[in-house]
Write an enzyme that holds these catalytic residues in place. Structure first.
Site, PDB file in Angstrom:
ATOM      1  N   ARG A   9       0.824  -1.217   0.000  1.00 14.97           N
ATOM      2  CA  ARG A   9       0.000   0.000   0.000  1.00 14.97           C
ATOM      3  C   ARG A   9       0.856   1.265   0.000  1.00 14.97           C
ATOM      4  NH1 ARG A   9      -4.761   0.032   3.989  1.00 14.97           N
ATOM      5  NH2 ARG A   9      -5.547   1.428   2.393  1.00 14.97           N
ATOM      6  N   CYS A  10       2.163   1.107   0.158  1.00 16.06           N
ATOM      7  CA  CYS A  10       3.085   2.242   0.240  1.00 16.06           C
ATOM      8  C   CYS A  10       3.782   2.450  -1.101  1.00 16.06           C
ATOM      9  CB  CYS A  10       4.107   1.969   1.339  1.00 16.06           C
ATOM     10  SG  CYS A  10       5.456   3.161   1.403  1.00 16.06           S
ATOM     11  N   SER A  11       3.699   3.652  -1.646  1.00 20.66           N
ATOM     12  CA  SER A  11       4.304   3.923  -2.955  1.00 20.66           C
ATOM     13  C   SER A  11       5.826   3.782  -2.911  1.00 20.66           C
ATOM     14  CB  SER A  11       3.913   5.315  -3.450  1.00 20.66           C
ATOM     15  OG  SER A  11       4.396   6.312  -2.570  1.00 20.66           O
TER      16      SER A  11
END
Length: 113
Positions: A9-11
């Site tokens: 979920r973390c770019s």
């Protein structure tokens, strides 16, 4: 083998994963939110990173602000907070043998692969 402690979920974590994929090297993806780390595993990572436990904490997370901010905590208490609340762990973390980096910015990964 290279390991990436990854949160999809973390770019920044996704970008770190792309760097590893493009490197052509073998690596293992550890989804630490699904497969929670033990206190010992977290201590080992912190040792390889050569940082203090507080430096691995995402201090802008609501969990940190509501439960830990402005408290005097020991290193063990900080590690336990991250074990109990893995969202508090900075990401991505890449470990390659006895070297490790927090991939912020993700280009730091290139220094150890």
């Amino acid at each position: 083998m290279i390991k990436i402690y990854h949160n999809n979920r973390c770019s920044k974590s996704r970008f770190g994963l792309k760097i590893l994929e493009n490197s052509g090297k073998e690596f293992e993806i550890i989804k630490y939110l699904e497969n929670m780390l033990s206190a010992k595993a977290l201590k080992d990572i912190i040792t390889i990173l050569k940082i203090k436990p507080i430096d691995l904490v995402r201090k802008n997370e609501v969990i940190w602000k509501e439960n830990y901010k402005n408290k005097t905590l020991t290193d063990t208490e900080i590690i336990n907070a991250m074990v109990e609340n893995p969202k508090l762990i900075e990401r991505p973390i890449i470990v390659n043998g006895n070297k490790a980096v927090i991939g912020r910015p993700p280009e730091l990964i290139l220094d150890i692969i």
